[in-house]
Design a protein around this motif. Sequence first.
Motif, PDB file in Angstrom:
ATOM      1  N   GLU A  71       6.870   5.319  -1.859  1.00  0.00           N
ATOM      2  CA  GLU A  71       5.753   5.897  -2.608  1.00  0.00           C
ATOM      3  C   GLU A  71       4.408   5.248  -2.270  1.00  0.00           C
ATOM      4  O   GLU A  71       3.386   5.580  -2.863  1.00  0.00           O
ATOM      5  CB  GLU A  71       5.997   5.789  -4.126  1.00  0.00           C
ATOM      6  CG  GLU A  71       6.976   6.806  -4.679  1.00  0.00           C
ATOM      7  CD  GLU A  71       6.410   8.224  -4.718  1.00  0.00           C
ATOM      8  OE1 GLU A  71       5.335   8.474  -4.126  1.00  0.00           O
ATOM      9  OE2 GLU A  71       7.049   9.091  -5.341  1.00  0.00           O
ATOM     10  N   SER A  72       4.421   4.282  -1.329  1.00  0.00           N
ATOM     11  CA  SER A  72       3.189   3.574  -0.952  1.00  0.00           C
ATOM     12  C   SER A  72       2.523   2.954  -2.176  1.00  0.00           C
ATOM     13  O   SER A  72       1.296   3.052  -2.366  1.00  0.00           O
ATOM     14  CB  SER A  72       2.212   4.527  -0.240  1.00  0.00           C
ATOM     15  OG  SER A  72       2.784   5.041   0.941  1.00  0.00           O
ATOM     16  N   GLY A  73       3.333   2.306  -3.016  1.00  0.00           N
ATOM     17  CA  GLY A  73       2.824   1.710  -4.238  1.00  0.00           C
ATOM     18  C   GLY A  73       2.583   0.220  -4.132  1.00  0.00           C
ATOM     19  O   GLY A  73       2.827  -0.407  -3.102  1.00  0.00           O
ATOM     20  N   TYR A  74       2.103  -0.341  -5.230  1.00  0.00           N
ATOM     21  CA  TYR A  74       1.930  -1.795  -5.338  1.00  0.00           C
ATOM     22  C   TYR A  74       3.225  -2.435  -5.811  1.00  0.00           C
ATOM     23  O   TYR A  74       3.610  -3.513  -5.354  1.00  0.00           O
ATOM     24  CB  TYR A  74       0.799  -2.115  -6.318  1.00  0.00           C
ATOM     25  CG  TYR A  74       0.615  -3.601  -6.556  1.00  0.00           C
ATOM     26  CD1 TYR A  74      -0.180  -4.355  -5.705  1.00  0.00           C
ATOM     27  CD2 TYR A  74       1.261  -4.253  -7.622  1.00  0.00           C
ATOM     28  CE1 TYR A  74      -0.334  -5.727  -5.901  1.00  0.00           C
ATOM     29  CE2 TYR A  74       1.109  -5.612  -7.830  1.00  0.00           C
ATOM     30  CZ  TYR A  74       0.316  -6.349  -6.968  1.00  0.00           C
ATOM     31  OH  TYR A  74       0.176  -7.703  -7.173  1.00  0.00           O
ATOM     32  N   ASP A  75       3.919  -1.766  -6.744  1.00  0.00           N
ATOM     33  CA  ASP A  75       5.166  -2.294  -7.296  1.00  0.00           C
ATOM     34  C   ASP A  75       5.983  -1.127  -7.827  1.00  0.00           C
ATOM     35  O   ASP A  75       5.436  -0.091  -8.221  1.00  0.00           O
ATOM     36  CB  ASP A  75       4.880  -3.288  -8.424  1.00  0.00           C
ATOM     37  CG  ASP A  75       6.109  -4.076  -8.871  1.00  0.00           C
ATOM     38  OD1 ASP A  75       7.118  -4.083  -8.120  1.00  0.00           O
ATOM     39  OD2 ASP A  75       6.062  -4.692  -9.953  1.00  0.00           O
ATOM     40  N   PHE A 185       8.894  14.281   0.038  1.00  0.00           N
ATOM     41  CA  PHE A 185       8.022  15.434   0.193  1.00  0.00           C
ATOM     42  C   PHE A 185       6.636  15.256  -0.428  1.00  0.00           C
ATOM     43  O   PHE A 185       5.715  16.010  -0.105  1.00  0.00           O
ATOM     44  CB  PHE A 185       8.669  16.685  -0.410  1.00  0.00           C
ATOM     45  CG  PHE A 185       9.694  17.345   0.477  1.00  0.00           C
ATOM     46  CD1 PHE A 185       9.533  17.396   1.847  1.00  0.00           C
ATOM     47  CD2 PHE A 185      10.835  17.920  -0.078  1.00  0.00           C
ATOM     48  CE1 PHE A 185      10.481  18.013   2.668  1.00  0.00           C
ATOM     49  CE2 PHE A 185      11.793  18.532   0.737  1.00  0.00           C
ATOM     50  CZ  PHE A 185      11.606  18.573   2.107  1.00  0.00           C
ATOM     51  N   GLN A 186       6.475  14.285  -1.358  1.00  0.00           N
ATOM     52  CA  GLN A 186       5.186  14.168  -2.041  1.00  0.00           C
ATOM     53  C   GLN A 186       4.951  12.729  -2.483  1.00  0.00           C
ATOM     54  O   GLN A 186       5.863  12.075  -2.980  1.00  0.00           O
ATOM     55  CB  GLN A 186       5.173  15.108  -3.260  1.00  0.00           C
ATOM     56  CG  GLN A 186       3.883  15.129  -4.056  1.00  0.00           C
ATOM     57  CD  GLN A 186       3.878  16.246  -5.086  1.00  0.00           C
ATOM     58  OE1 GLN A 186       3.411  17.346  -4.825  1.00  0.00           O
ATOM     59  NE2 GLN A 186       4.409  15.973  -6.276  1.00  0.00           N
ATOM     60  N   ASN A 187       3.696  12.261  -2.339  1.00  0.00           N
ATOM     61  CA  ASN A 187       3.338  10.896  -2.730  1.00  0.00           C
ATOM     62  C   ASN A 187       2.089  10.904  -3.601  1.00  0.00           C
ATOM     63  O   ASN A 187       0.965  10.781  -3.109  1.00  0.00           O
ATOM     64  CB  ASN A 187       3.103  10.026  -1.494  1.00  0.00           C
ATOM     65  CG  ASN A 187       4.337   9.871  -0.639  1.00  0.00           C
ATOM     66  OD1 ASN A 187       4.352  10.251   0.519  1.00  0.00           O
ATOM     67  ND2 ASN A 187       5.397   9.312  -1.207  1.00  0.00           N
ATOM     68  N   PRO A 188       2.249  11.058  -4.909  1.00  0.00           N
ATOM     69  CA  PRO A 188       1.092  11.175  -5.806  1.00  0.00           C
ATOM     70  C   PRO A 188       0.153   9.967  -5.798  1.00  0.00           C
ATOM     71  O   PRO A 188      -1.053  10.133  -6.009  1.00  0.00           O
ATOM     72  CB  PRO A 188       1.745  11.357  -7.187  1.00  0.00           C
ATOM     73  CG  PRO A 188       3.069  11.995  -6.880  1.00  0.00           C
ATOM     74  CD  PRO A 188       3.519  11.339  -5.614  1.00  0.00           C
ATOM     75  N   LEU A 189       0.672   8.757  -5.580  1.00  0.00           N
ATOM     76  CA  LEU A 189      -0.203   7.587  -5.566  1.00  0.00           C
ATOM     77  C   LEU A 189      -1.220   7.691  -4.430  1.00  0.00           C
ATOM     78  O   LEU A 189      -2.389   7.320  -4.590  1.00  0.00           O
ATOM     79  CB  LEU A 189       0.603   6.293  -5.416  1.00  0.00           C
ATOM     80  CG  LEU A 189       1.551   5.919  -6.557  1.00  0.00           C
ATOM     81  CD1 LEU A 189       2.230   4.591  -6.266  1.00  0.00           C
ATOM     82  CD2 LEU A 189       0.823   5.855  -7.895  1.00  0.00           C
ATOM     83  N   ALA A 193      -3.036   9.269  -8.034  1.00  0.00           N
ATOM     84  CA  ALA A 193      -2.354   8.938  -9.299  1.00  0.00           C
ATOM     85  C   ALA A 193      -2.260   7.419  -9.463  1.00  0.00           C
ATOM     86  O   ALA A 193      -2.342   6.659  -8.489  1.00  0.00           O
ATOM     87  CB  ALA A 193      -0.971   9.563  -9.334  1.00  0.00           C
ATOM     88  N   ASP A 194      -2.074   6.985 -10.709  1.00  0.00           N
ATOM     89  CA  ASP A 194      -1.921   5.561 -11.010  1.00  0.00           C
ATOM     90  C   ASP A 194      -0.468   5.153 -11.174  1.00  0.00           C
ATOM     91  O   ASP A 194      -0.094   4.023 -10.839  1.00  0.00           O
ATOM     92  CB  ASP A 194      -2.674   5.219 -12.304  1.00  0.00           C
ATOM     93  CG  ASP A 194      -4.158   5.482 -12.201  1.00  0.00           C
ATOM     94  OD1 ASP A 194      -4.821   4.831 -11.378  1.00  0.00           O
ATOM     95  OD2 ASP A 194      -4.648   6.372 -12.934  1.00  0.00           O
TER      96      ASP A 194
END
Length: 383
Positions: A71-75, A185-189, A193-194
Amino acid sequence: MKLKMNYKLATKCLYSDKEGTSCDKSGAISFPIYQSATFAHPGVGNSTGYDYSRLQNPTREHLEDIVCSLESGYDALAFSSGMAAISALMEIFSPGDHIISGNDLYGGSIRLFDNINHKNQITFDYIDTGNDDIESYITPSTKAIYVETPTNPMMNVTDIVKVAAIAKKHNLLFIVDNTFLSPYFQNPLVLGADIVIHSGTKFLGGHNDTLAGFLVVNSAELSEKLRFIIKTIGSGLAPFDSWLILRGIKTLSIRMERQQKNAIKIVAWLQTNEKVKNVYYPGLPDHPGYEISKKQSRGFGSMLTFEVETSDLALKILSSVQLIHFAESLGGVETLITYPMTQTHADLSQEKREETGITPTILRLSVGIEDIDDLIYDLSQAF
């Protein structure tokens, strides 16, 4: 010395791109299940990095690293179910806070909001986040915007970039449930998105054999708040369940592609059936969210909803399918057909169901990986 790689999504499903995540020195290809409740300390003030599995466990940590990477997130935080994840998320809000929410959500989310969170004096406005004027609902008490896209079960699409801009303008948290499309298929961050929510039970696990939930965040501040909550309320995912989801994610890319391919063919077949009044699938060019979906997603997924002529026909189909299972849930390798009226949205009032189009003639299909000819034959004989 090993070089850090910028892996593509299909590779990230197998390997976290975070270095130094493995605790195992044996060379095991399958990440170990650390079935331990507690961990010994070398001495006072010294730790292996693990103390107690309610706080963290190596297997869960490895799973969280992979989901965070996807998700290419921080955590990322792994919970015992999707609803456990949403329940924990709601603990960052306080009595008197207001949340703007999509009106076409999984029924369990609405049940939580209308009962548990309402009891705790958090208020909600349910709107069509894809079409309504979101800013007109913002008040001094508003703290977040919460959406599913595509929605469950009517497959409505919200423009993530557009809503992210509104949230940023008004200093609101923007929360997206990404269960239907998965991070494949989708990466909201990436789109602004937060916080991203997943029911890991669904596409991430992919085999209908365990429950899990995830929160993926974009900042250290949100990570710290939610890490405190997960260790305090004790809803972290168990080691064995973490391993099952790890195993499922390894085939996420293959499953998503095959399931979408099957779904597109079923959609085409349903459109030729004179007993089908409507087909709701974002991959149809005449779907209101088609252009937005193409812009913000890499695929349309394998979830679809269709409306038949009569409620009697809907019930006949549900009792006549043989290969397809009449069951709740979604995202697994087996194709499932669901009756939202009595299953996923049974707790909603008739008025709320009708507002979003959930009628006795609506059926939801989660398309699996079976041979497409067998699936269409089963639907044909059920009709």
